[in-house]
Design an enzyme around this catalytic site. Structure first.
Site, short mmCIF file in Angstrom:
data_model
loop_
_atom_site.label_atom_id
_atom_site.label_comp_id
_atom_site.label_asym_id
_atom_site.label_seq_id
_atom_site.Cartn_x
_atom_site.Cartn_y
_atom_site.Cartn_z
N HIS A 104 -30.07 29.35 36.20
CA HIS A 104 -30.47 29.90 34.89
C HIS A 104 -29.40 29.87 33.82
O HIS A 104 -29.64 30.29 32.70
CB HIS A 104 -31.00 31.33 35.07
CG HIS A 104 -30.02 32.27 35.71
ND1 HIS A 104 -30.19 33.63 35.72
CD2 HIS A 104 -28.84 32.06 36.36
CE1 HIS A 104 -29.19 34.21 36.35
NE2 HIS A 104 -28.36 33.28 36.76
N HIS A 105 -28.18 29.42 34.17
CA HIS A 105 -27.12 29.34 33.16
C HIS A 105 -27.04 27.97 32.49
O HIS A 105 -26.14 27.74 31.67
CB HIS A 105 -25.75 29.69 33.77
CG HIS A 105 -25.68 31.07 34.35
ND1 HIS A 105 -26.11 32.19 33.67
CD2 HIS A 105 -25.25 31.51 35.56
CE1 HIS A 105 -25.93 33.25 34.44
NE2 HIS A 105 -25.42 32.87 35.60
N ALA A 106 -27.94 27.05 32.83
CA ALA A 106 -27.91 25.73 32.20
C ALA A 106 -28.73 25.77 30.91
O ALA A 106 -29.87 26.23 30.90
CB ALA A 106 -28.45 24.68 33.14
#
Ligand SMILES: [Zn+2]
Length: 282
Positions: A104-106
């Site tokens: 989810h950090h991309a």
């Protein structure tokens, strides 16, 4: 994909599969690599060219916080392929899990925090259904929030530790930032208060980003949930969605406890809860 002494225990995925293989109701499938065209549903062509041609800058590689090697791009394409395949199964059968994913950090145009590609965003775009993302990783779902910032069909919800990575938290449709050391009761009350808002979006598909890192003693998390509390979390998210007739796909996301067996226990329990919910429904 061994990462040497990295904090991400990639051996956990095999351990989860081994735990689940004890139950014959599970059917395992190996996904394909996500095609580059699918990745373009959530990522810019400029960024994908850098991954494909190995032209990431030194700063871009540093932001990933991984011992980056060019061949790892295909490993992460497999991660995306797994979430896409699981989402397709969930839309057909009601529930499915990916033993992986939750990156989810991309963002659309860069990766960070162990996440070169956003599997959840690609899968949601690929299937094109009205969707909700329930992100229960201890870290805020910054990349996912930003990718869907202006997308009225996708509701993003993140419940996380406020004083933790990432420093800058773009707004999800609904964010709950918990204080350090929050325990089961506080977490579950906040989650119970939020889920009706998520389901009021009337999604066809709910993507559950079921991080194991809210667990007490996690090396990268500062919450104090017990295994029992995390299991109650799973029942709450999965049960509320299934009762509303919403298909559920699980991705695993983070988990950095000292004992890898604890991480595998928590992830496997999430997927068993998913199975049990589908058997009850049937
Ligand atoms: Zn995390």
């Amino acid at each position: 994909m061994p990462l040497g002494g990295h904090v991400w225990p990639t051996a956990k995925y095999r351990l989860v599969a081994e735990r689940l293989s004890a139950r014959e109701e599970f059917q395992f499938e190996e996904p394909p690599l996500a095609p580059w065209d699918d990745l373009a549903l959530a990522h810019t062509s400029e960024y994908l060219d850098k991954l494909r041609l190995n032209t990431l800058s030194r700063d871009e590689i540093a932001a990933l916080e991984l011992p980056w090697r060019p061949e790892m791009a295909d490993g992460f394409r497999l991660m995306v392929g797994g979430t896409c395949a699981a989402a397709a199964h969930a839309l057909r059968d009601g529930v499915a899990a990916h033993i992986g994913g939750g990156l989810h950090h991309a963002f659309a145009n860069h990766g960070e925090g162990f996440c070169p590609l956003n599997d959840v965003a690609v899968a949601v775009r690929k299937h094109g259904r009205r969707s909700a993302i329930v992100d229960c990783d201890v870290h805020h779902g910054n990349g996912t929030a930003m990718i869907f910032e202006r997308d009225p069909d996708v509701f993003t919800f993140s419940i996380h530790q406020q004083h933790n990575y990432p420093l800058f938290k773009p707004r999800s449709d609904l964010d709950i930032g918990l204080d350090d050391n929050a325990r089961d009761d506080e977490y579950l009350a906040a989650l119970a208060g939020a889920l009706p808002t998520v389901l009021a979006h009337a999604p066809e598909l709910l993507v559950y980003v079921a991080g194991a890192d809210p667990f007490e003693g996690d090396a990268l998390g500062g919450l104090k949930l017990t295994k029992e509390g995390l299991a109650a979390r799973d029942r709450m998210v999965i049960g509320s969605a299934r009762r509303a007739g919403v298909s559920v796909v699980v991705t695993l996301a983070g988990g950095y406890a000292e004992n890898i067996g604890d991480i595998a226990d928590i992830h496997a329990a999430t997927i068993e809860t998913l199975l049990d919910a589908s058997l009850q429904k049937a």
